[in-house]
Write a protein that holds these residues in place. Structure first.
Motif, mmCIF file in Angstrom:
data_model
loop_
_atom_site.group_PDB
_atom_site.id
_atom_site.type_symbol
_atom_site.label_atom_id
_atom_site.label_comp_id
_atom_site.label_asym_id
_atom_site.label_seq_id
_atom_site.Cartn_x
_atom_site.Cartn_y
_atom_site.Cartn_z
ATOM 1 N N VAL A 104 46.224 36.292 42.153
ATOM 2 C CA VAL A 104 45.775 36.482 40.777
ATOM 3 C C VAL A 104 44.524 37.348 40.722
ATOM 4 O O VAL A 104 44.388 38.206 39.842
ATOM 5 N N LYS A 105 43.610 37.155 41.654
ATOM 6 C CA LYS A 105 42.379 37.944 41.656
ATOM 7 C C LYS A 105 42.681 39.421 41.847
ATOM 8 O O LYS A 105 42.091 40.285 41.180
ATOM 9 N N SER A 106 43.593 39.717 42.751
ATOM 10 C CA SER A 106 43.976 41.117 42.968
ATOM 11 C C SER A 106 44.636 41.711 41.732
ATOM 12 O O SER A 106 44.410 42.871 41.381
ATOM 13 N N VAL A 107 45.440 40.898 41.048
ATOM 14 C CA VAL A 107 46.103 41.367 39.826
ATOM 15 C C VAL A 107 45.065 41.696 38.761
ATOM 16 O O VAL A 107 45.181 42.710 38.054
ATOM 17 N N TYR A 108 44.030 40.870 38.631
ATOM 18 C CA TYR A 108 42.980 41.136 37.650
ATOM 19 C C TYR A 108 42.303 42.485 37.924
ATOM 20 O O TYR A 108 42.058 43.273 37.012
ATOM 21 N N VAL A 109 42.003 42.732 39.190
ATOM 22 C CA VAL A 109 41.323 43.977 39.538
ATOM 23 C C VAL A 109 42.211 45.182 39.239
ATOM 24 O O VAL A 109 41.787 46.145 38.585
ATOM 25 N N TRP A 110 43.457 45.127 39.719
ATOM 26 C CA TRP A 110 44.349 46.272 39.516
ATOM 27 C C TRP A 110 44.684 46.482 38.042
ATOM 28 O O TRP A 110 44.826 47.619 37.583
ATOM 29 N N ALA A 111 44.797 45.407 37.296
ATOM 30 C CA ALA A 111 45.082 45.540 35.864
ATOM 31 C C ALA A 111 43.951 46.263 35.156
ATOM 32 O O ALA A 111 44.185 47.158 34.329
ATOM 33 N N MET A 112 42.724 45.920 35.477
ATOM 34 C CA MET A 112 41.588 46.567 34.828
ATOM 35 C C MET A 112 41.410 48.000 35.315
ATOM 36 O O MET A 112 40.960 48.870 34.556
ATOM 37 N N VAL A 113 41.755 48.260 36.581
ATOM 38 C CA VAL A 113 41.691 49.638 37.076
ATOM 39 C C VAL A 113 42.675 50.526 36.316
ATOM 40 O O VAL A 113 42.326 51.616 35.841
ATOM 41 N N GLU A 149 35.551 38.968 31.101
ATOM 42 C CA GLU A 149 35.666 40.429 30.959
ATOM 43 C C GLU A 149 35.148 40.932 29.616
ATOM 44 O O GLU A 149 34.740 42.096 29.506
ATOM 45 N N VAL A 150 35.155 40.087 28.590
ATOM 46 C CA VAL A 150 34.619 40.528 27.295
ATOM 47 C C VAL A 150 33.127 40.817 27.416
ATOM 48 O O VAL A 150 32.627 41.846 26.949
ATOM 49 N N ILE A 151 32.417 39.914 28.067
ATOM 50 C CA ILE A 151 30.973 40.093 28.227
ATOM 51 C C ILE A 151 30.675 41.300 29.123
ATOM 52 O O ILE A 151 29.844 42.157 28.788
ATOM 53 N N THR A 152 31.347 41.384 30.259
ATOM 54 C CA THR A 152 31.049 42.465 31.202
ATOM 55 C C THR A 152 31.421 43.830 30.639
ATOM 56 O O THR A 152 30.684 44.801 30.826
ATOM 57 N N THR A 153 32.539 43.916 29.937
ATOM 58 C CA THR A 153 32.931 45.223 29.393
ATOM 59 C C THR A 153 31.994 45.662 28.266
ATOM 60 O O THR A 153 31.705 46.858 28.133
ATOM 61 N N LEU A 161 36.709 43.437 38.929
ATOM 62 C CA LEU A 161 36.154 42.904 40.169
ATOM 63 C C LEU A 161 35.190 41.751 39.892
ATOM 64 O O LEU A 161 35.204 40.732 40.589
ATOM 65 N N LEU A 162 34.357 41.923 38.865
ATOM 66 C CA LEU A 162 33.443 40.838 38.496
ATOM 67 C C LEU A 162 34.215 39.608 38.025
ATOM 68 O O LEU A 162 33.822 38.465 38.313
ATOM 69 N N LYS A 163 35.308 39.835 37.331
ATOM 70 C CA LYS A 163 36.155 38.714 36.893
ATOM 71 C C LYS A 163 36.756 37.986 38.085
ATOM 72 O O LYS A 163 36.772 36.748 38.135
ATOM 73 N N ALA A 164 37.250 38.766 39.057
ATOM 74 C CA ALA A 164 37.924 38.163 40.204
ATOM 75 C C ALA A 164 36.955 37.477 41.151
ATOM 76 O O ALA A 164 37.260 36.409 41.688
ATOM 77 N N ARG A 165 35.791 38.071 41.370
ATOM 78 C CA ARG A 165 34.873 37.546 42.381
ATOM 79 C C ARG A 165 33.916 36.484 41.854
ATOM 80 O O ARG A 165 33.562 35.540 42.564
#
Length: 374
Positions: free
Chosen positions: A250-259, A153-157, A144-148
């Motif tokens: 693409v933003k939705s794909v990022y969220v669902w992929a990480m979920v 994602e490396v930093i946030t994870t 979500l942070l990546k998409a919004r």
């Protein structure tokens, strides 16, 4: 892999005291050094095999096959977490937050496992589901942070790993997770209804979590290769700009992929909490699996069945490494070096082509075209 085994054999021989002693008079009796090298390397890899696949020294097939079940036990969380990291790789994301996702999933599944009273099958499935959901939510937060916001994602994870670790460590010192009447930061034992059943009886550590890992592999394979969502995942992973032009969100794909990635890593956490360490766990329950999963995903080339095979291989290294140390005195670190070299040689094809003087793929094509033109 052969190069890694050879390099590992060299390290084993160099660090062996018998080889070092025989090398001191190599020019007077060279066969002594060669014999010492053969005994050192052969004994080490023989112990590795007997600790990971089959122990010929134990009486009976049932006792001899126990090392293989240990390999499968070690491989179970590696496969599940590796699938999660591999799925993120296919979307072009680097999920390095496996540790935090495992910890949150293990804590949630563990709480369900020791605090609730539910029927046998329902209790286990509900605990597993809760663990997957919490792992998915923790991974989805990074998506979500990546998409919004565009946060990498490396930093946030990595940051979420620290948050999850200290949060679980705090909860282990409160009545939420800490065992009643205990001063140790450890949970109570899981209730029998919430634990993965043993596949081959109490004499073996292998539990039904391995079956869940097989099912997860099949599901991820179908998702990536046979579903519309998997097509979107692969399209975004290849070129997010082209996927956006084609109408993919693409933003939705990022969220669902990480979920989904976090949920798969969460499945690894449930395997630890409800299967391997079902007598109660602390903040070290992840055992480095979240980071090892990155190596497993790389070795499996981010393909579901490749990850499955890589998980089995690394499970064998983990199971056999302890046997190799106990039987031959070889440090477990040698096994880690071999694992690292396997990834190095597989992840760096140009290096292998240079060693064996292999041609670069497609390098002869221009010559063929020139010949046809003439």
């Amino acid at each position: 892999m052969l190069l890694s085994i050879i390099a590992g054999g060299i390290l084993i021989a160099v660090t062996d005291e018998r080889v070092q002693a025989a090398a001191g008079y190599f020019f007077s009796r060279p066969l002594d050094t060669l014999n010492a090298i053969g005994q050192s390397v052969g004994g080490a890899y023989s112990a590795l095999f007997q600790g990971a696949i089959y122990n010929f020294r134990r009486p009976g097939f049932a006792a001899g096959i126990r090392p293989l079940t240990e390999t499968l036990t070690f491989a179970t969380p590696l496969i599940a977490a590796g699938l999660g990291v591999a799925l993120a790789f296919r979307v072009g994301l680097f999920n390095i937050g496996g540790r935090g996702q495992m910890l949150l999933a293990a804590a949630a599944a563990g709480w369900v496992g020791f605090s609730l009273d539910l029927p046998p099958v329902v209790h286990l499935l509900f605990a597993v589901l809760v663990g997957i959901v919490f792992g998915g939510l923790w991974g989805g937060l990074a998506g979500l942070l990546k998409a919004r916001t565009g946060a990498h994602e490396v930093i946030t994870t990595i940051m979420l790993n620290y948050i999850a670790y200290y949060l679980v460590s705090f909860l282990l010192r409160t009545p939420v997770l800490q065992a009643p009447g205990s001063n140790n930061p450890k949970t109570p034992a899981m209730k029998p209804n919430a634990t993965y059943p043993d596949l081959f009886g109490p004499g073996y550590n292998l539990h039904a979590g391995f079956l869940f890992a097989i099912v997860a592999t099949i599901i991820v394979w179908y998702l990536l290769n046979r579903s519309n969502l998997g097509f979107q995942f692969r399209a975004v992973g290849e070129n997010p700009n082209a996927a956006r032009v084609a109408g993919i969100n693409v933003k939705s794909v990022y969220v669902w992929a990480m979920v989904i990635s976090g949920g798969l890593v969460g499945l690894a956490g449930t395997a630890q909490a409800l299967g391997t360490i079902k007598t109660g766990f602390g903040s070290g329950i992840d055992a480095g699996i979240g980071f090892d999963a990155i190596t497993v995903a790389l070795l499996g080339r981010s393909r579901p069945w490749g990850v499955f095979a890589a998980g089995l291989l690394f499970g064998a290294f983990k199971a056999g490494g302890f046997s190799m140390q106990a039987a031959e005195g070889v440090p477990v670190d040698i096994v880690l070096v071999v694992q690292s070299l396997i990834v190095l040689f597989i992840a760096a094809p140009p290096l292998v082509r240079t060693i064996f003087r292999l041609p670069t793929p497609g390098s002869r094509a221009p010559r063929r075209r020139e010949a046809v033109a003439k």
